[in-house]
Design a protein around this motif. Structure first.
Motif, PDB file in Angstrom:
ATOM      1  N   ARG A 113       7.196  10.366  -7.066  1.00  0.00           N
ATOM      2  CA  ARG A 113       7.529   9.014  -6.835  1.00  0.00           C
ATOM      3  C   ARG A 113       8.353   7.934  -6.525  1.00  0.00           C
ATOM      4  N   PHE A 114       8.068   6.851  -7.560  1.00  0.00           N
ATOM      5  CA  PHE A 114       8.510   5.833  -6.950  1.00  0.00           C
ATOM      6  C   PHE A 114      10.101   5.238  -7.571  1.00  0.00           C
ATOM      7  N   ALA A 115      10.853   4.779  -7.720  1.00  0.00           N
ATOM      8  CA  ALA A 115      11.543   3.550  -8.285  1.00  0.00           C
ATOM      9  C   ALA A 115      11.472   1.851  -8.582  1.00  0.00           C
ATOM     10  N   PRO A 116      10.701   1.420  -8.984  1.00  0.00           N
ATOM     11  CA  PRO A 116      10.242   0.207  -9.873  1.00  0.00           C
ATOM     12  C   PRO A 116      11.461  -0.557 -10.277  1.00  0.00           C
ATOM     13  N   PHE A 117      12.043   0.126 -10.703  1.00  0.00           N
ATOM     14  CA  PHE A 117      13.528  -0.670 -11.493  1.00  0.00           C
ATOM     15  C   PHE A 117      14.454  -0.369 -10.354  1.00  0.00           C
ATOM     16  N   ASN A 118      14.301  -0.387  -9.782  1.00  0.00           N
ATOM     17  CA  ASN A 118      15.517  -0.181  -8.790  1.00  0.00           C
ATOM     18  C   ASN A 118      15.179   0.220  -7.190  1.00  0.00           C
ATOM     19  N   PRO A 119      15.371  -1.879  -7.305  1.00  0.00           N
ATOM     20  CA  PRO A 119      14.547  -2.108  -6.084  1.00  0.00           C
ATOM     21  C   PRO A 119      15.439  -1.001  -4.556  1.00  0.00           C
ATOM     22  N   GLU A 120      16.274  -0.779  -4.179  1.00  0.00           N
ATOM     23  CA  GLU A 120      17.421  -0.498  -3.216  1.00  0.00           C
ATOM     24  C   GLU A 120      16.527   1.403  -2.684  1.00  0.00           C
ATOM     25  N   ASN A 121      16.616   2.067  -4.356  1.00  0.00           N
ATOM     26  CA  ASN A 121      16.262   3.267  -3.978  1.00  0.00           C
ATOM     27  C   ASN A 121      14.805   3.430  -3.885  1.00  0.00           C
ATOM     28  N   ASN A 122      14.088   2.390  -4.241  1.00  0.00           N
ATOM     29  CA  ASN A 122      12.565   2.237  -4.155  1.00  0.00           C
ATOM     30  C   ASN A 122      12.071   1.688  -2.087  1.00  0.00           C
ATOM     31  N   GLN A 123      13.632   1.165  -1.898  1.00  0.00           N
ATOM     32  CA  GLN A 123      13.254   0.871  -0.329  1.00  0.00           C
ATOM     33  C   GLN A 123      13.691   2.407   0.153  1.00  0.00           C
ATOM     34  N   TRP A 124      14.134   3.586  -0.471  1.00  0.00           N
ATOM     35  CA  TRP A 124      14.302   4.438   0.001  1.00  0.00           C
ATOM     36  C   TRP A 124      12.835   5.366  -0.391  1.00  0.00           C
ATOM     37  N   VAL A 125      12.673   5.387  -0.535  1.00  0.00           N
ATOM     38  CA  VAL A 125      10.840   6.117  -0.910  1.00  0.00           C
ATOM     39  C   VAL A 125      10.575   5.557   0.018  1.00  0.00           C
ATOM     40  N   LYS A 126      10.028   4.498   0.429  1.00  0.00           N
ATOM     41  CA  LYS A 126       9.456   3.106   1.476  1.00  0.00           C
ATOM     42  C   LYS A 126       9.627   4.254   3.100  1.00  0.00           C
ATOM     43  N   ASP A 127      11.092   3.844   2.859  1.00  0.00           N
ATOM     44  CA  ASP A 127      11.646   4.443   4.013  1.00  0.00           C
ATOM     45  C   ASP A 127      11.592   6.103   4.313  1.00  0.00           C
ATOM     46  N   PHE A 163       0.695  -1.244  -0.291  1.00  0.00           N
ATOM     47  CA  PHE A 163      -0.311   0.114   0.287  1.00  0.00           C
ATOM     48  C   PHE A 163       0.335   0.897   0.088  1.00  0.00           C
ATOM     49  N   GLY A 164       2.194   0.946  -0.045  1.00  0.00           N
ATOM     50  CA  GLY A 164       3.041   2.212  -0.398  1.00  0.00           C
ATOM     51  C   GLY A 164       2.549   3.532  -1.239  1.00  0.00           C
ATOM     52  N   TRP A 165       2.145   2.226  -2.386  1.00  0.00           N
ATOM     53  CA  TRP A 165       1.713   3.915  -3.234  1.00  0.00           C
ATOM     54  C   TRP A 165       0.082   4.608  -2.855  1.00  0.00           C
ATOM     55  N   PHE A 166      -0.957   3.776  -2.085  1.00  0.00           N
ATOM     56  CA  PHE A 166      -1.587   4.335  -1.745  1.00  0.00           C
ATOM     57  C   PHE A 166      -1.273   6.039  -0.285  1.00  0.00           C
ATOM     58  N   TYR A 167      -0.129   5.542   0.749  1.00  0.00           N
ATOM     59  CA  TYR A 167       0.025   6.997   0.748  1.00  0.00           C
ATOM     60  C   TYR A 167       0.435   7.650   0.070  1.00  0.00           C
ATOM     61  N   GLN A 168       1.426   7.138  -0.844  1.00  0.00           N
ATOM     62  CA  GLN A 168       2.179   8.314  -2.253  1.00  0.00           C
ATOM     63  C   GLN A 168       0.365   9.539  -2.938  1.00  0.00           C
ATOM     64  N   PHE A 169       0.534   8.500  -3.265  1.00  0.00           N
ATOM     65  CA  PHE A 169      -0.917   9.235  -3.963  1.00  0.00           C
ATOM     66  C   PHE A 169      -2.502   9.881  -3.129  1.00  0.00           C
TER      67      PHE A 169
END
Length: 502
Positions: A295-309, A44-50
């Motif tokens: 912003r998300f980074a679906p093609f880069n798991p490390e950067n995508n985790q940064w967005v979530k964290d 649900f990360g996308w839900f918080y972002q939207f």
């Protein structure tokens, strides 16, 4: 005692059960919370972002629409507090402790571990401040503004209880007073409890670090527990005096100390560098706001985790604080128009927060990038005081900071106990002392449990878990508010037409 409700007793019982769980089986508690957090972030990360972006767009559209002239109160109502005092009160309640805790540490952390690009570079220095402004800027205050607007409108314009459930009345009618409404209010109570308890935990750990720097007090859980106990007594006393006395005076004191600290940092540090850095990075923030906010980074798991964290965590934190901050801002905003209210709550705190992080975070980055000092290796709790060691009058600034963290701690906590009292006494503007005392003790107990079980990790988990159901409620609240605004303008139009025809 007569003013207490079933919501109060149910919430107290659940809170006591949670604290007992943390005392009896702390490892199991943190395991369950962190696993739930991981699940919610992944699914649900996308839900918080939207949601965060939606609230910003919604607030701006309402402010500049035909609804902007509606007053939060009766036509003859005037603001209860001066503009300066009003701003001081909403700001102290909104983000106080976090500004001190993250002022240096968050920009330096992003500079060291950026969301993308090369770490500890000129580019990561710019990116770090832009993303810090994102986390503490327009999105955050838009979330607060929408909830506070709804609560103030229904309370002062429609004479309804100052409860989260009351804002859904246009959608569910009398069900807002039944089990559905009670569930909404209990969700709001627990989001408030976890959000505020996390901030109190941060405050206790940083007061501990400051006292360690100043007088060598050991950094330990027992010390932090003692700090929480002492400050709990202080904020319960303050909350017992009401908004117009203790909270008002402490909020004004906060603003004076914060202004002194800010200008000291600005003029004792690399002033020209900081002003140029702020101008560049704030401009970048405004330019990149839409893409950064989604912003998300679906093609880069490390950067995508940064967005979530980081980013998603912040949206969850601000959402969890909305019943508290929204109720408190609504309580002190009677007599303002919708447009005046939204623009003030959006723009002024965003500029202040951005300037704060530009100066404090910019100083930390300057010492690391330009001076070669190892600010990046300091912990979140100690980075501020490490910077003080390399500034003129560092000891004096450290004392001011510890006092300011303490007063922010007290104002956040006493505002929270006041709001929790309102939420659990059917919206009473003067909840009984017994109720505020109970919530003060619960907040202190949960903050202690979160510190003991998982520290910052435990706090993040509690916030993210509690924020999801509340975010869904806020979306329905937004729709209900527009529905009410349309009905009011329609009625006003019919009344005017009737007068003309008569």
């Amino acid at each position: 005692m007569k003013k207490t409700t079933s919501i109060f007793w149910i919430s107290i019982v659940i809170s006591v059960l949670f604290v007992s769980w943390g005392v009896i089986a702390p490892d199991q508690l943190i395991k369950v919370m962190t696993s739930t957090q991981s699940f919610l972030l992944d699914r649900f990360g996308w839900f918080y972002q939207f949601s965060a972006t939606f609230f910003l767009i919604f607030a701006l559209c309402v402010a500049f629409s035909r609804f902007g002239k509606i007053k939060l109160g009766k036509p003859e109502d005037k603001p209860e507090f001066s503009t300066l005092t009003w701003f001081a009160m909403l700001f102290s309640a909104g983000m106080g402790i976090g500004l001190l805790f993250y002022g240096v540490s968050e920009p330096v952390s992003h500079y060291t571990t950026p969301p993308f690009g090369t770490s500890q570079s000129i580019e990561s220095a710019k990116i770090s401040l832009e993303h810090t402004y994102l986390h503490w800027g327009f999105h955050a205050w838009a979330i607060y503004a929408v909830v506070a607007l709804a609560l103030a409108y229904y309370k002062f314009r429609k004479n309804m209880p100052g409860l989260m459930s009351a804002t859904l009345y246009p959608l569910i009618g009398d069900k807002a007073k039944g089990p559905i409404g009670h569930t909404v209010d209990i969700i709001a109570v627990f989001a408030t409890v976890f959000g505020v308890a996390a901030s109190l935990g941060l405050g206790a750990s940083q007061i501990n670090s400051g006292l360690h720097y100043l007088i060598g007090m050991p950094i330990s859980f027992n010390t932090q527990l003692l700090i929480i106990a002492i400050t709990t007594v202080l904020f319960i006393i303050s909350a017992g005096t009401g908004v117009s006395k203790g909270i008002k005076y402490l909020s004004n004191t906060n603003m004076v100390l914060a202004v002194i600290l800010f200008f000291s940092f600005l003029f004792l540090g690399p002033t020209q560098y900081l002003l140029e850095l702020f101008s560049t990075t704030f401009g970048g923030y405004l330019q990149n706001l839409p893409s950064m906010g989604l912003r998300f980074a679906p093609f880069n798991p490390e950067n995508n985790q940064w967005v979530k964290d980081w980013t998603i965590f912040y949206w969850a934190w601000w959402i969890s604080w909305t019943p508290f901050v929204g109720t408190f801002i609504a309580r002190v905003s009677k007599g303002r128009t919708v447009r005046e209210f939204i623009m003030a709550v959006l723009i002024i705190p965003t500029l202040v927060c951005s300037l704060w992080f530009g100066v404090f975070g910019g100083t930390g980055i300057y010492f690391d990038l330009v001076q070669g000092l190892d600010v990046a290796k300091q912990s979140f709790e100690t980075s501020l005081f490490f910077v003080y060691e390399h500034m003129p009058f560092g000891d004096v600034l450290s004392v001011i900071s510890v006092i300011l963290i303490l007063t922010f701690f007290v104002t956040s906590a006493d505002s929270a106990t006041f709001v929790l009292g309102m939420q659990t006494t059917n919206g009473s503007l003067n909840p009984p002392f017994f109720v505020t005392l109970s919530w003060g003790l619960i907040l202190a107990a949960i903050a202690s449990v979160l510190l003991a079980t998982g520290g910052l990790v435990g706090m993040q988990a509690a916030i993210i878990v509690s924020a999801l159901p509340l975010a869904i409620i806020l979306l329905f609240m937004s729709y209900a508010l527009i529905k009410s605004f349309r009905q009011e303008l329609s009625v006003n139009k019919e009344v005017k037409q009737h007068k003309k025809s008569a």
